[in-house]
Design an enzyme around this catalytic site. Structure first.
Site, mmCIF file in Angstrom:
data_model
loop_
_atom_site.group_PDB
_atom_site.id
_atom_site.type_symbol
_atom_site.label_atom_id
_atom_site.label_comp_id
_atom_site.label_asym_id
_atom_site.label_seq_id
_atom_site.Cartn_x
_atom_site.Cartn_y
_atom_site.Cartn_z
ATOM 1 N N SER A 140 37.458 45.582 41.101
ATOM 2 C CA SER A 140 37.373 44.292 40.424
ATOM 3 C C SER A 140 36.254 43.466 41.037
ATOM 4 O O SER A 140 35.870 43.672 42.201
ATOM 5 C CB SER A 140 38.706 43.540 40.586
ATOM 6 O OG SER A 140 38.593 42.191 40.174
ATOM 7 N N TYR A 153 46.245 39.861 44.936
ATOM 8 C CA TYR A 153 45.629 40.860 44.059
ATOM 9 C C TYR A 153 44.223 41.168 44.556
ATOM 10 O O TYR A 153 43.827 42.339 44.671
ATOM 11 C CB TYR A 153 45.585 40.348 42.625
ATOM 12 C CG TYR A 153 44.710 41.171 41.704
ATOM 13 C CD1 TYR A 153 45.162 42.378 41.183
ATOM 14 C CD2 TYR A 153 43.423 40.743 41.359
ATOM 15 C CE1 TYR A 153 44.360 43.142 40.340
ATOM 16 C CE2 TYR A 153 42.617 41.488 40.524
ATOM 17 C CZ TYR A 153 43.086 42.689 40.016
ATOM 18 O OH TYR A 153 42.288 43.437 39.195
#
Length: 241
Positions: A140, A153
């Site tokens: 990500s 996260y």
């Protein structure tokens, strides 16, 4: 590596980025195996693909990881690309003592990091037998900096990023196995709806970038806004083979 004639396993392949990648690779002439937890969603996804099959299961569960790896080896011996795309994320307010921050973090670390390490170790012996193989870990833009909305996260994806670099270094002398890292930015999917995903790029753009990277043996694959952050961080990275 070649971008057609592969057999590709995609975790989290029934929706979002995973399904977009499945569609792109299927259209390019690859055989697709998608994985997901929900049987109904898998069947819907299969209706949108050509020559694809599904392996239902939750890769965050050890027994499912072992079963799926065994099924791949036994039923799909020509699998040569594994895309570790399945993930989970929670809005996690670290300032709220009632938020169960550690419980959310445990789930994220298990699904986004530890489960990927275990599943990869299970499929590696099979991949190493192939003439041309690849592992793609989907991380990500969040690996470059956490934020107050998705702090744990981001940490789980940063851990996966570091592991991916180590895995690439481990097999740097093996010309038959390449390790790719795909860095999506905010993408307009159901997965990201809670954090404003409607403002993100289409999942098809992520899939396009990956297919191009596979064709060019570009092992680092930042997409959209992630390219700017990756460019700043790249001098700190160890060169790939």
């Amino acid at each position: 590596m070649k971008t057609t004639g592969n057999t590709v396993f995609i975790s989290g392949g029934s929706a979002g980025i995973g399904l977009a990648i499945a569609k792109k690779l299927s259209a390019a002439g690859n055989r697709i195996i998608i994985n997901g937890r929900n049987s109904q969603r898998l069947q819907i996804a299969l209706s949108e693909l050509n020559d694809a099959v599904a392996l239902q299961g939750d890769l965050s569960v050890e027994a499912d990881r072992i079963r799926i790896a065994q099924e791949l080896a036994a039923q799909h011996p020509d699998v040569n690309i594994v895309i570790n795309n399945a993930g989970t994320a929670f809005m996690n307010n670290l300032g709220d003592s009632t938020n169960d921050a550690v419980g959310k973090a445990y789930q994220e670390i298990n699904t986004n990091y530890l489960s990927v390490i275990h599943f990869t170790s299970l499929v590696l012996p099979h991949l190493l037998k192939q003439a041309d193989a690849a592992i793609v870990n989907v991380t990500s833009i969040a690996v470059f900096r956490g934020n107050k909305y998705l702090p744990t996260y981001s940490a789980s994806k940063a851990a996966l990023h570091s592991y991916t670099q180590g895995l690439r270094d481990t097999f740097a002398e093996n010309d038959k196995l390449n390790i790719y890292e795909l860095y999506p930015p905010l993408v307009n999917t159901e997965f990201s709806a809670e954090i404003g995903g409607a403002n993100g790029i289409p999942a098809s753009e992520v899939a396009d970038e990956l297919l191009l990277a596979l064709a060019n043996d570009q092992f680092e694959v930042p997409v959209g806004d992630a390219k700017r952050f990756h460019q700043l961080a790249e001098p700190l990275s160890v060169s790939s083979h």
